[in-house]
Scaffold this active site. Structure first.
Site, PDB file in Angstrom:
ATOM      1  N   GLU A 114      40.042  34.215  48.763  1.00 15.37           N
ATOM      2  CA  GLU A 114      41.115  35.185  49.030  1.00 15.37           C
ATOM      3  C   GLU A 114      41.257  35.499  50.521  1.00 15.37           C
ATOM      4  O   GLU A 114      42.370  35.679  51.011  1.00 15.37           O
ATOM      5  CB  GLU A 114      40.879  36.473  48.236  1.00 15.37           C
TER       6      GLU A 114
ATOM      7  N   HIS B 141      40.427  42.976  36.074  1.00 14.35           N
ATOM      8  CA  HIS B 141      41.733  42.322  35.959  1.00 14.35           C
ATOM      9  C   HIS B 141      42.812  43.332  35.576  1.00 14.35           C
ATOM     10  O   HIS B 141      43.831  42.965  35.011  1.00 14.35           O
ATOM     11  CB  HIS B 141      41.694  41.214  34.898  1.00 14.35           C
TER      12      HIS B 141
END
Lengths: 323, 322
Positions: A60, A127
């Site tokens: 990321e 999530h």
């Protein structure tokens, strides 16, 4: 006008902006041939090639860093976080580099970081998070939270064309649940809130998926004669502060509704703004309906308890109306 | 490898000396209490910034980190810019909003660093990526210390650049200490450049105190990158002969013998002697260059000290680009 889902609206915005501007490109994990974990980027690589739809390593920081470098070089990258929770891995890149570059040395960093956000789909504590407050205390980054398909498309177009770093939080609960007619040339400027429902007794100030809960709660309250005004903020930073104050002055009773945990959440900031600037108009305490101050749990009864729901909103509204 | 022309050798020496003398003036200002915050010297490792940046072409983009003052000088920032930046004056590149080498403009081939150094690796990989997308014949180059090479961003950026085969050169300035932590506490491998093997890319280990060796290694790396063989990892071995910053006393944690050993390898003295020995340069020419540099620096310092402090109204400007 065609009827499209919230997800399709995002896909169309990406497609159209890439078609209109060769500087726009997409990078992220599995965004290429696979089309992204939720298929938001489906078909983009086929149309625009591997150079403009880049599958990256599971990195990321590298995704956002490369986007920053490309943006400094005059391109318009759109970086995807596979789930917005993963943005924690590149917090430094965003808060210490992208957010400060213009203030410190005048560099434009026109990046969009987008990704599936929020809960309600039983995806567990890594999530499902609402991450806006991680960033709202960092000046220099815009934060966008669309609630409708038209806004999803129109705000993403505005975000891509904006010369600043923009965090675009797309609610995954809405991806396929929201469908509406969207005009082909929709464009929604950043920083402008919208009244989703006019009312006179009480204001619900909210954003993202909570707008839909607010609408349901307003219907229920309306049966008791309570007319709720719903303000959808759409963009959290820059905030349409005037719209918040206007609705507070109009109804004199305000509930702040968000899906993120209450403590340190955006509701606290909104409450402070209203208290500082519209206190004399208030006819009751500013209230908050938000998620619980725990990590977001996985299992059904747990997640349902954690999240705001219509019942909690109605309960808060009735309490406030009793003042 | 073509031999350096006399003019190029003059340039290399000029930037070595300019950097050394400029930093001496900065230390003076620091001691007078005119520079607040940290002052991070490149003393003893000027040859890395000079050799690498001088080897780049105008269209290449480079990002300095805290000790690469020569890099921004070669890219066209003036000594006045540097003085103003450290003194937080309006005429500095950040107009008082930040200090050290935290400034850059892609239009003049520089990208600003931030205090956390790891991010420059993926960011400069992004610059290289954009250059390729824009069909520019350009390489991106940045630096990292032996300490910064321990960050996750270093690994993520190198790995991303490697899979994308980007024209990107990462220079590890291994000066053996990250603040007070020796390189043996950063890594179990002796040569940090060996990490290139893990990325499947080429690397070089260079004497960082030899400006010509650094220059030549960078030229080779640049050529490889433009042939599509990038990225490239270059480790320059050197030593930080001062503390982490002016306020830090390294004698508390660096064995005395190491200082003695590396003082003898001073890159500026080394290059001056080598040019005099080869008769590229006369003592009179050297003295003339020194005088010119001192004049430039005295003038720049004077102008910087006369430059105003920023207005408090500017505190709230520039958060967003309008």
């Amino acid at each position: 006008m065609t009827t499209i889902t919230y997800l399709e609206a995002i896909r169309q915005a990406l497609f159209e902006e890439m078609e209109a501007d060769p500087r726009v490109f997409v990078l992220g994990e599995d965004v290429g041939a696979y089309g992204g974990a939720f298929k938001v980027t489906a078909g983009l690589q086929e149309k625009f090639g591997e150079e403009r739809v880049i599958d990256t390593p599971i990195s990321e920081s590298a995704i956002v860093g490369a986007a920053i470098g490309a943006a400094l070089s005059g391109l318009r990258p759109v970086a995807e976080m596979q789930f917005i929770d993963f943005i924690a891995c590149c917090f430094n890149m965003i808060s210490n580099y992208a957010a400060k570059a213009h203030y410190c040395w005048g560099a434009a960093i026109p990046i969009v970081i987008r990704g599936p956000y929020g809960g309600g789909v039983h995806a567990g504590p890594f999530h499902s998070q609402c991450v806006e407050s991680f960033f709202l205390n960092t000046p220099g980054i815009k934060v966008v939270t669309p609630a409708t398909a038209a806004d999803a498309k129109g705000l993403l177009k505005a975000a891509i064309r904006d010369p600043n770093p923009v965090l675009y939080l797309e609610h995954k609960y809405l991806y396929r649940r929201i469908k509406e007619e969207v005009s082909s040339d929709v464009f929604v400027p950043l920083g402008k809130a919208i009244i989703r429902r006019e009312g006179k007794h009480l204001s619900l100030v909210t954003y993202s998926a909570m707008v839909h809960l607010a609408m349901e709660a307003a219907e229920e309250l309306s049966r008791d004669g309570v007319e709720v005004e719903i303000l959808d903020l759409r963009t959290l930073s820059p905030l349409d502060e005037e719209a918040v104050l206007q609705t507070a002055r109009k109804t004199s009773k305000v509930i702040l509704l968000h899906e993120a945990p209450r403590f340190g959440g955006f509701g606290g900031e909104l409450a402070a703004i209203i208290a500082e600037k519209a206190f004399e108009y208030l006819d009751g305490p500013i209230m908050r309906v938000a998620a619980m101050d725990t990590p977001i749990p996985f299992g059904s009864p747990l997640e349902e308890t954690y999240l705001p729901d219509v019942k909690k909103i109605v309960k808060a509204a009735r309490k406030l109306m009793d003042y | 490898m073509p031999v350096l022309t006399k003019e190029q050798q003059f340039d290399l020496l000029y930037y070595m000396l300019l950097t050394r003398r400029l930093e001496e003036h900065l230390v003076g200002l620091f001691k007078e209490g005119k520079i607040s915050g940290g002052l991070y010297s490149s003393l003893g490792q000027e040859s890395i910034s000079v050799g690498t940046t001088y080897a780049l072409e105008k269209e290449d983009v480079v990002s300095p980190v805290i000790r690469n003052i020569a890099t921004v000088l070669i890219k066209g920032y003036t000594p006045k810019d540097i003085f103003c930046q450290y003194l937080a004056r309006v005429d500095g590149p950040t107009k008082g909003k930040d200090t050290t080498l935290h400034f850059g403009e892609i239009e003049r081939g520089t990208v600003a660093p931030i205090s956390i150094l790891g991010p420059l690796i993926p960011i400069m990989a992004g610059v290289a990526l954009a250059g390729r997308m824009q069909k520019r014949k350009r390489v991106a180059l940045t630096y990292i210390g032996d300490g910064g090479a321990s960050t996750g961003d270093f690994h993520e950026g190198m790995n991303f650049a490697a899979v994308q085969r980007l024209p990107f050169i990462c220079v590890i300035e291994n000066n053996q200490y990250a603040f007070s932590t020796p390189v043996t506490r950063q890594s179990r491998i002796a040569d940090l450049a060996q990490r290139a093997v893990g990325y499947g890319i080429q690397y070089a280990i260079v004497d960082g105190n030899d400006v010509v060796a650094v220059y030549e290694a960078t030229r080779k790396a640049r050529a490889l990158c433009l042939e599509g063989e990038g990225p490239f990892l270059m480790e320059c071995k050197t030593f930080r002969v001062k503390g982490h910053a002016e306020h830090d006393d390294p004698s508390k944690y660096v064995p005395r013998a190491i200082f003695e050993e590396w003082r003898k390898k001073d890159p500026v003295d080394h290059y001056v002697h080598s040019l005099l020995d080869q008769k590229v340069f006369t003592a009179a020419e050297l003295s003339e260059m020194e005088n010119k540099i001192q004049q430039i620096l005295e003038q720049a310092k004077k102008e910087a000290l006369e430059s105003p402090l920023p207005s408090s109204e500017d505190t709230s400007t520039g958060v967003f680009r309008v």
